[in-house]
Motif scaffolding. Structure first.
Motif, PDB file in Angstrom:
ATOM      1  N   PRO A   1      -5.740  -1.406 -10.198  1.00  0.00           N
ATOM      2  CA  PRO A   1      -4.398  -1.381  -9.330  1.00  0.00           C
ATOM      3  C   PRO A   1      -4.229  -1.397  -7.583  1.00  0.00           C
ATOM      4  O   PRO A   1      -3.050  -2.070  -7.487  1.00  0.00           O
ATOM      5  CB  PRO A   1      -5.093   0.399  -9.627  1.00  0.00           C
ATOM      6  CG  PRO A   1      -5.990   0.738 -10.829  1.00  0.00           C
ATOM      7  CD  PRO A   1      -6.432  -0.768 -10.898  1.00  0.00           C
ATOM      8  N   LEU A   2      -5.478  -2.206  -7.782  1.00  0.00           N
ATOM      9  CA  LEU A   2      -5.273  -2.184  -5.749  1.00  0.00           C
ATOM     10  C   LEU A   2      -4.741  -3.238  -6.116  1.00  0.00           C
ATOM     11  O   LEU A   2      -3.645  -3.821  -5.364  1.00  0.00           O
ATOM     12  CB  LEU A   2      -6.856  -2.232  -5.002  1.00  0.00           C
ATOM     13  CG  LEU A   2      -6.972  -0.535  -4.539  1.00  0.00           C
ATOM     14  CD1 LEU A   2      -8.729  -1.449  -4.492  1.00  0.00           C
ATOM     15  CD2 LEU A   2      -6.337  -0.142  -4.563  1.00  0.00           C
ATOM     16  N   GLY A   3      -4.913  -4.636  -6.787  1.00  0.00           N
ATOM     17  CA  GLY A   3      -3.762  -5.749  -6.783  1.00  0.00           C
ATOM     18  C   GLY A   3      -2.720  -5.508  -7.267  1.00  0.00           C
ATOM     19  O   GLY A   3      -2.218  -6.399  -6.898  1.00  0.00           O
ATOM     20  N   ALA A   4      -3.084  -4.260  -8.038  1.00  0.00           N
ATOM     21  CA  ALA A   4      -1.506  -4.428  -8.785  1.00  0.00           C
ATOM     22  C   ALA A   4      -0.036  -3.673  -6.811  1.00  0.00           C
ATOM     23  O   ALA A   4       0.781  -4.326  -7.061  1.00  0.00           O
ATOM     24  CB  ALA A   4      -1.103  -3.589  -9.570  1.00  0.00           C
ATOM     25  N   ALA A   5      -1.144  -3.766  -6.593  1.00  0.00           N
ATOM     26  CA  ALA A   5      -0.350  -2.511  -5.468  1.00  0.00           C
ATOM     27  C   ALA A   5       0.133  -3.050  -4.110  1.00  0.00           C
ATOM     28  O   ALA A   5       1.011  -3.832  -3.466  1.00  0.00           O
ATOM     29  CB  ALA A   5      -1.146  -1.046  -4.476  1.00  0.00           C
ATOM     30  N   ARG A   6      -1.474  -4.389  -4.262  1.00  0.00           N
ATOM     31  CA  ARG A   6      -1.296  -5.185  -3.170  1.00  0.00           C
ATOM     32  C   ARG A   6       0.558  -6.456  -3.505  1.00  0.00           C
ATOM     33  O   ARG A   6       0.682  -7.165  -2.973  1.00  0.00           O
ATOM     34  CB  ARG A   6      -2.042  -6.324  -3.173  1.00  0.00           C
ATOM     35  CG  ARG A   6      -3.327  -5.764  -1.939  1.00  0.00           C
ATOM     36  CD  ARG A   6      -3.390  -6.293  -2.092  1.00  0.00           C
ATOM     37  NE  ARG A   6      -5.267  -5.909  -1.587  1.00  0.00           N
ATOM     38  CZ  ARG A   6      -6.639  -5.724  -2.238  1.00  0.00           C
ATOM     39  NH1 ARG A   6      -6.549  -6.666  -3.678  1.00  0.00           N
ATOM     40  NH2 ARG A   6      -7.340  -4.424  -1.682  1.00  0.00           N
ATOM     41  N   ALA A   7       0.087  -6.754  -4.498  1.00  0.00           N
ATOM     42  CA  ALA A   7       1.813  -7.660  -5.762  1.00  0.00           C
ATOM     43  C   ALA A   7       3.076  -7.041  -5.291  1.00  0.00           C
ATOM     44  O   ALA A   7       3.729  -7.090  -4.936  1.00  0.00           O
ATOM     45  CB  ALA A   7       1.226  -7.883  -6.750  1.00  0.00           C
ATOM     46  N   GLN A   8       3.123  -5.693  -5.532  1.00  0.00           N
ATOM     47  CA  GLN A   8       4.205  -4.891  -5.113  1.00  0.00           C
ATOM     48  C   GLN A   8       4.453  -5.195  -3.981  1.00  0.00           C
ATOM     49  O   GLN A   8       5.597  -5.270  -3.486  1.00  0.00           O
ATOM     50  CB  GLN A   8       4.280  -3.403  -5.941  1.00  0.00           C
ATOM     51  CG  GLN A   8       3.944  -3.451  -7.003  1.00  0.00           C
ATOM     52  CD  GLN A   8       4.366  -2.005  -7.272  1.00  0.00           C
ATOM     53  OE1 GLN A   8       3.584  -0.984  -6.715  1.00  0.00           O
ATOM     54  NE2 GLN A   8       4.603  -1.332  -8.427  1.00  0.00           N
TER      55      GLN A   8
ATOM     56  N   ASP B   1      11.415  -1.136   2.167  1.00  0.00           N
ATOM     57  CA  ASP B   1      11.530  -2.067   1.834  1.00  0.00           C
ATOM     58  C   ASP B   1      10.971  -2.510  -0.018  1.00  0.00           C
ATOM     59  O   ASP B   1      10.296  -3.973  -0.120  1.00  0.00           O
ATOM     60  CB  ASP B   1      10.884  -3.766   2.600  1.00  0.00           C
ATOM     61  CG  ASP B   1      11.754  -3.659   3.930  1.00  0.00           C
ATOM     62  OD1 ASP B   1      13.341  -3.122   3.984  1.00  0.00           O
ATOM     63  OD2 ASP B   1      11.016  -3.807   5.159  1.00  0.00           O
ATOM     64  N   GLY B   2      10.134  -1.495   0.198  1.00  0.00           N
ATOM     65  CA  GLY B   2       8.895  -1.302  -1.091  1.00  0.00           C
ATOM     66  C   GLY B   2       9.205  -0.809  -2.531  1.00  0.00           C
ATOM     67  O   GLY B   2       8.725  -0.594  -3.253  1.00  0.00           O
ATOM     68  N   VAL B   3      11.129  -0.427  -2.572  1.00  0.00           N
ATOM     69  CA  VAL B   3      11.170  -0.116  -3.522  1.00  0.00           C
ATOM     70  C   VAL B   3      12.687  -0.463  -3.748  1.00  0.00           C
ATOM     71  O   VAL B   3      13.823  -0.412  -2.861  1.00  0.00           O
ATOM     72  CB  VAL B   3      11.224   2.192  -3.471  1.00  0.00           C
ATOM     73  CG1 VAL B   3      11.897   2.187  -2.034  1.00  0.00           C
ATOM     74  CG2 VAL B   3      12.043   2.413  -4.663  1.00  0.00           C
TER      75      VAL B   3
END
Length: 150
Positions: free
Chosen positions: A26-33, A70-72
């Motif tokens: 999940p941390l990787g997914a958050a970084r990708a977003q 910027d993240g949504v």
């Protein structure tokens, strides 16, 4: 042939490493977003109640504050009785205009506008339009957007 130290403790260590790696996904997914793949949220507003509108707009701002503007990507889809709140001079007109200036898209259902004999001249400037609000909600959910109905 197996190594003589490949006993239960080594297998336990390997299992623990695998569990830690899975927890890190999940941390990787958050970084990708965060790297340019924004979260996407669609909100439904079909009520003419100014309090519901306040709640919907507050939810949208809370999402922006929580993940960063910027993240949504946020879209409020409006249909049914709620469409009247997108008219010029509505009780929430100023708040809707502010939301759009902060990057929140607001779209009106053209089916509802036709049924209520509303034209684009009756509506707030800068809102968007979709042929059918419920179809827009369906499409957004199929595209993986999170759905919120305040």
């Amino acid at each position: 042939m197996s190594h003589p130290t490949a006993g239960p403790s080594r297998r336990l260590f390997a299992a623990a490493c695998a569990a830690l790696a899975a927890a890190a996904l999940p941390l990787g997914a958050a970084r990708a977003q965060a790297a340019g793949k924004p979260n996407r949220v669609v909100l439904q507003v079909s009520d003419a109640d100014p309090q519901k509108w306040t709640l919907a707009l507050s939810n949208a701002y809370n999402v922006q504050n929580g993940v960063g503007a910027d993240g949504v990507e946020l879209e409020i889809v409006v249909y049914g009785p709620g469409i009247g709140m997108l008219r010029n001079g509505s009780p929430v007109a100023d708040r809707v205009a502010s939301a759009m200036k902060s990057g929140i898209a607001v779209v009106a259902c053209e089916n509802t506008m036709t049924a209520q004999k509303l034209t684009k001249r009756d509506m707030l400037p800068d809102i968007g339009y979709v042929p059918a609000g419920v179809v827009e909600l369906m499409k957004r959910q199929q595209q993986g957007w999170a759905y919120i109905r305040p």
